[in-house]
Motif scaffolding. Structure first.
Motif, PDB file in Angstrom:
ATOM      1  N   ILE A   1     -64.388 -64.530  54.950  1.00  0.00           N
ATOM      2  CA  ILE A   1     -64.471 -64.927  56.362  1.00  0.00           C
ATOM      3  C   ILE A   1     -64.060 -63.736  57.228  1.00  0.00           C
ATOM      4  O   ILE A   1     -62.956 -63.213  57.098  1.00  0.00           O
ATOM      5  CB  ILE A   1     -63.593 -66.156  56.669  1.00  0.00           C
ATOM      6  CG1 ILE A   1     -63.857 -67.279  55.662  1.00  0.00           C
ATOM      7  CG2 ILE A   1     -63.862 -66.649  58.095  1.00  0.00           C
ATOM      8  CD1 ILE A   1     -63.043 -68.543  55.907  1.00  0.00           C
TER       9      ILE A   1
ATOM     10  N   VAL B   1     -68.981 -74.711  59.104  1.00  0.00           N
ATOM     11  CA  VAL B   1     -68.066 -74.241  58.057  1.00  0.00           C
ATOM     12  C   VAL B   1     -68.266 -75.040  56.768  1.00  0.00           C
ATOM     13  O   VAL B   1     -68.355 -74.470  55.675  1.00  0.00           O
ATOM     14  CB  VAL B   1     -66.597 -74.322  58.524  1.00  0.00           C
ATOM     15  CG1 VAL B   1     -65.638 -74.058  57.368  1.00  0.00           C
ATOM     16  CG2 VAL B   1     -66.341 -73.329  59.653  1.00  0.00           C
TER      17      VAL B   1
ATOM     18  N   ALA C   1     -59.596 -64.767  53.813  1.00  0.00           N
ATOM     19  CA  ALA C   1     -59.528 -64.581  55.266  1.00  0.00           C
ATOM     20  C   ALA C   1     -59.117 -63.129  55.549  1.00  0.00           C
ATOM     21  O   ALA C   1     -58.760 -62.397  54.619  1.00  0.00           O
ATOM     22  CB  ALA C   1     -58.527 -65.548  55.881  1.00  0.00           C
TER      23      ALA C   1
ATOM     24  N   TYR D   1     -61.308 -68.524  64.940  1.00  0.00           N
ATOM     25  CA  TYR D   1     -61.126 -68.004  63.589  1.00  0.00           C
ATOM     26  C   TYR D   1     -60.133 -68.822  62.758  1.00  0.00           C
ATOM     27  O   TYR D   1     -60.443 -69.237  61.637  1.00  0.00           O
ATOM     28  CB  TYR D   1     -60.682 -66.535  63.643  1.00  0.00           C
ATOM     29  CG  TYR D   1     -60.695 -65.866  62.289  1.00  0.00           C
ATOM     30  CD1 TYR D   1     -61.879 -65.383  61.744  1.00  0.00           C
ATOM     31  CD2 TYR D   1     -59.524 -65.749  61.540  1.00  0.00           C
ATOM     32  CE1 TYR D   1     -61.910 -64.790  60.493  1.00  0.00           C
ATOM     33  CE2 TYR D   1     -59.543 -65.156  60.280  1.00  0.00           C
ATOM     34  CZ  TYR D   1     -60.743 -64.683  59.765  1.00  0.00           C
ATOM     35  OH  TYR D   1     -60.759 -64.108  58.519  1.00  0.00           O
TER      36      TYR D   1
ATOM     37  N   ARG E   1     -70.774 -64.203  53.401  1.00  0.00           N
ATOM     38  CA  ARG E   1     -69.946 -63.704  54.522  1.00  0.00           C
ATOM     39  C   ARG E   1     -70.049 -64.692  55.679  1.00  0.00           C
ATOM     40  O   ARG E   1     -71.142 -64.903  56.213  1.00  0.00           O
ATOM     41  CB  ARG E   1     -70.435 -62.327  54.983  1.00  0.00           C
ATOM     42  CG  ARG E   1     -70.282 -61.224  53.939  1.00  0.00           C
ATOM     43  CD  ARG E   1     -70.783 -59.896  54.482  1.00  0.00           C
ATOM     44  NE  ARG E   1     -72.207 -59.931  54.792  1.00  0.00           N
ATOM     45  CZ  ARG E   1     -72.775 -59.286  55.809  1.00  0.00           C
ATOM     46  NH1 ARG E   1     -72.033 -58.571  56.647  1.00  0.00           N
ATOM     47  NH2 ARG E   1     -74.084 -59.354  56.005  1.00  0.00           N
ATOM     48  N   MET E   2     -68.938 -65.286  56.050  1.00  0.00           N
ATOM     49  CA  MET E   2     -68.910 -66.199  57.192  1.00  0.00           C
ATOM     50  C   MET E   2     -68.321 -65.450  58.389  1.00  0.00           C
ATOM     51  O   MET E   2     -67.192 -64.953  58.325  1.00  0.00           O
ATOM     52  CB  MET E   2     -68.059 -67.435  56.865  1.00  0.00           C
ATOM     53  CG  MET E   2     -68.019 -68.471  57.970  1.00  0.00           C
ATOM     54  SD  MET E   2     -66.989 -69.914  57.546  1.00  0.00           S
ATOM     55  CE  MET E   2     -68.022 -70.738  56.339  1.00  0.00           C
TER      56      MET E   2
ATOM     57  N   VAL F   1     -60.900 -70.960  59.281  1.00  0.00           N
ATOM     58  CA  VAL F   1     -60.235 -70.685  57.999  1.00  0.00           C
ATOM     59  C   VAL F   1     -59.628 -71.966  57.429  1.00  0.00           C
ATOM     60  O   VAL F   1     -59.795 -72.282  56.241  1.00  0.00           O
ATOM     61  CB  VAL F   1     -59.159 -69.581  58.152  1.00  0.00           C
ATOM     62  CG1 VAL F   1     -58.299 -69.477  56.893  1.00  0.00           C
ATOM     63  CG2 VAL F   1     -59.811 -68.237  58.458  1.00  0.00           C
TER      64      VAL F   1
ATOM     65  N   ALA G   1     -62.330 -74.173  56.114  1.00  0.00           N
ATOM     66  CA  ALA G   1     -62.908 -73.631  54.876  1.00  0.00           C
ATOM     67  C   ALA G   1     -62.010 -73.906  53.675  1.00  0.00           C
ATOM     68  O   ALA G   1     -62.495 -74.240  52.583  1.00  0.00           O
ATOM     69  CB  ALA G   1     -63.156 -72.131  55.020  1.00  0.00           C
TER      70      ALA G   1
END
Length: 375
Positions: free
Chosen positions: A290, A177, A270, A205, A197-198, A209, A212
């Protein structure tokens, strides 16, 4: 570089100048060692320069993109007419001075500045140009390709990207990340191969987030502006579209972080779904989307689900697992567990990310044509 593009001085020194020096050096070596002649049965195949190259370069990596075209063209024995981006012509002027000081004969390297739709289009359509090498947006690439195609001349196109950074469940999540965010924020997001795009597994998940958001916060003061007011507005409009389509804004936003300069906040979304505009179109700014996936098949479907195929990344606990996934991606370059930039490796895309390759021996071969003599 810093004055023209707005990149922070350290980035200008390390990347914007460091990379082209490495690329130029690689072609100096390749020119001396490349096999311009080969024996095939009763034939001798000669690789000859294609002729006059029309090189049209973008503003986001001004010197690197110039060197990535001019160095292999000269190594192949071609002459070059360069039309640099109108936003960053001064870097090209300095490069022309360096070429002159290096002692290249007059007419081998030529510089023409001007607007893309005028000077660029004229160069692409000129009957004296044998090959057009263009780096820029897919929309402009289509026009350049159509012009070159109508004249039946060679064309090399390095176009847009919407690259996926696929983090498999076995990966070091924090590292994947953090490196992923750094990749998107570098050069203020103005990188065609950025992993915008992650893709993260459902089970990791929320943690991804949070990581990030934490990583993006470090870039607020470290990022330079985007190149101009038009680009700033373009990026901000994409951020507004992301909010409007239901993505969850977790860092940054459309508001300018400073009163002066074309700055954009490091932005993270997100709950992005594959069909959203911010997951499909190239934004060319510091904006990360994400996305969540259920299993590897789902991740592959999402990763390959755009018109682009320029770059990407795969992270996994074992290299073999990452490689197995990477081999299924419809993209020209994939970094495995944070693999480093290699100036000798071919760079270019699948699908609407372009035609042809730059860098290394593959980049040199773009500027050569074959002639076979039978005995």
């Amino acid at each position: 570089m810093t004055a023209e593009l707005g990149s922070p001085l350290k980035l200008s020194q390390a990347v914007h100048v460091g990379a082209p020096i490495a690329v130029a050096g690689s072609y100096a070596e390749l020119a001396a060692s490349y096999a311009f002649e080969e024996k095939v049965g009763n034939s001798t195949v000669h690789l000859e320069p294609v002729g006059v190259v029309g090189a049209i370069t973008p503003w986001n990596y001004p010197l690197h993109q110039i060197v990535a075209k001019v160095a292999p063209a000269l190594a192949a024995g071609c002459t070059v007419v360069l039309k640099p981006a109108e936003d960053t012509p001064l870097t090209a002027q300095l490069f022309a001075e360096a070429v002159h000081e290096a002692g290249l004969p007059a007419g081998v390297f030529n510089l023409v500045t001007g607007l893309g739709p005028v000077a660029g289009q004229a160069l692409a359509g000129h009957e004296g140009v044998d090959l057009v090498s263009f780096t820029g947006s897919t929309a402009v690439g289509r026009r350049i390709g159509a012009t070159a195609g109508a004249a039946v001349k060679r064309v090399a196109l390095e176009l847009g990207g919407k690259s996926a950074n696929v983090i498999l469940p076995s990966a070091d999540l924090a590292k994947a990340v953090n490196v992923g965010v750094a990749n998107v924020m570098s050069n203020s997001g103005q990188t065609c191969s950025a992993w915008t795009r992650m893709l993260v597994h459902d089970s990791q998940y929320d943690e991804a987030v949070a990581l990030a958001v934490e990583a993006a916060a470090k870039y607020g003061e470290r990022m330079g502006p985007v190149v101009n007011a038009k680009q700033q507005q373009r990026v901000r409009s994409y951020i507004e579209k992301g909010v409007g389509e239901g993505a969850r804004l977790v860092a940054g936003g459309p508001e300018a972080p400073r009163a002066q300069g074309y700055f954009v906040s490091p932005t993270v979304f997100a709950d992005v779904t594959p069909e959203m505009t911010i997951a499909q179109e190239e934004i060319f700014g510091p904006v990360l989307s994400i996305l969540r996936y259920e299993d590897e098949a789902d991740a592959l479907r999402i990763a390959n689900g755009t018109v682009y195929g320029l770059a990407g990344a795969v992270w996994a606990g074992e290299v073999t697992e990452a490689v197995a996934f990477a081999r299924q991606l419809d993209t020209g370059q994939v970094d495995i567990n944070g693999g480093r930039f290699n100036p000798l490796a071919p760079f270019g895309g699948y699908k609407q990310s372009g035609v042809g390759r730059e860098l290394g021996s593959h980049g040199l071969s773009e500027y050569l044509q074959t002639k076979s003599l039978q005995f």
